[in-house]
Design an enzyme around this catalytic site. Structure first.
Site, short mmCIF file in Angstrom:
data_model
loop_
_atom_site.label_atom_id
_atom_site.label_comp_id
_atom_site.label_asym_id
_atom_site.label_seq_id
_atom_site.Cartn_x
_atom_site.Cartn_y
_atom_site.Cartn_z
N HIS A 135 32.88 50.66 43.54
CA HIS A 135 32.37 50.60 42.18
C HIS A 135 31.12 51.46 41.99
O HIS A 135 30.53 51.95 42.95
CB HIS A 135 32.10 49.16 41.74
CG HIS A 135 31.10 48.41 42.54
ND1 HIS A 135 29.75 48.72 42.57
CD2 HIS A 135 31.25 47.32 43.35
CE1 HIS A 135 29.11 47.85 43.34
NE2 HIS A 135 30.00 47.01 43.84
N CYS A 155 30.98 45.35 48.95
CA CYS A 155 31.67 46.43 48.25
C CYS A 155 31.15 47.79 48.71
O CYS A 155 30.22 47.88 49.50
CB CYS A 155 31.46 46.29 46.74
SG CYS A 155 32.20 44.80 46.05
#
Length: 180
Positions: A135, A155
């Site tokens: 992301h 992430c």
């Protein structure tokens, strides 16, 4: 200034988790990073090297783009084993879907955990975790800003311009290998 920094810090500490989103058609982003890159052609493989902090896109076996200075989970070394360990997984996975309604500037869901990850965690009576994404920066971050340290919960974070490129050229189902 301090208020803005406090908000940014709070956002940075937020989880990578995002609500499950349906598969959606991706539309071209309005801007991209400076170096030319043909985003009209899909890539067929993603390689993430945690030690080099790089993400490389491949088409037909050839590297076509490399992004540097990635941010990972707060505990970047080692394979993700359990929910809350703040590690980024290692191994082979796939991009499950793109989430345009992410808490971050676009996100691509990695299909962690796989069967082996679930079995390992189960042996210890724990959850393997999930909601692992590639992301951009937290929504509301100042334009062009990139957090320069490991801040996610597992992430892989890029700049907003970089995730916009990936958004356009990485189809659902693309294999991804994350190396230590």
């Amino acid at each position: 200034m301090r208020f803005a920094a406090a908000i940014l810090s709070a956002l940075a500490l937020a989880s990578c988790a995002a609500p499950e989103a349906p598969v959606v058609e991706r539309v071209p982003a309005a801007r991209s990073i400076d170096k030319p890159f043909d985003v009209t052609k899909n890539v067929d493989f993603i390689l993430v090297d945690k030690s080099d902090r790089t993400l490389t896109l491949f088409r037909e076996g050839r590297a076509v783009r490399t992004y540097r200075d990635l941010a990972f989970g707060d505990a970047p070394q080692g394979h993700k084993q359990f929910q809350g360990d703040e590690r980024t997984p290692e191994g082979r996975y796939r991009i499950a879907y793109g989430n345009p309604q992410s808490s971050f500037h676009l996100s691509l869901k990695i299909d962690y955990p796989n069967a082996a990850d679930r079995a390992y965690a189960k042996r210890f009576g724990r959850s393997p975790g999930g909601d692992i994404f590639i992301h951009g920066q937290p929504n509301g971050s100042p334009e062009g800003q990139k957090i320069a340290y490991d801040w996610t919960d597992g992430c892989i974070a890029l700049s907003n311009a970089e995730i916009e490129e990936l958004w356009q050229t990485v189809p659902d189902g693309t294999p991804i290998e994350i190396r230590p």
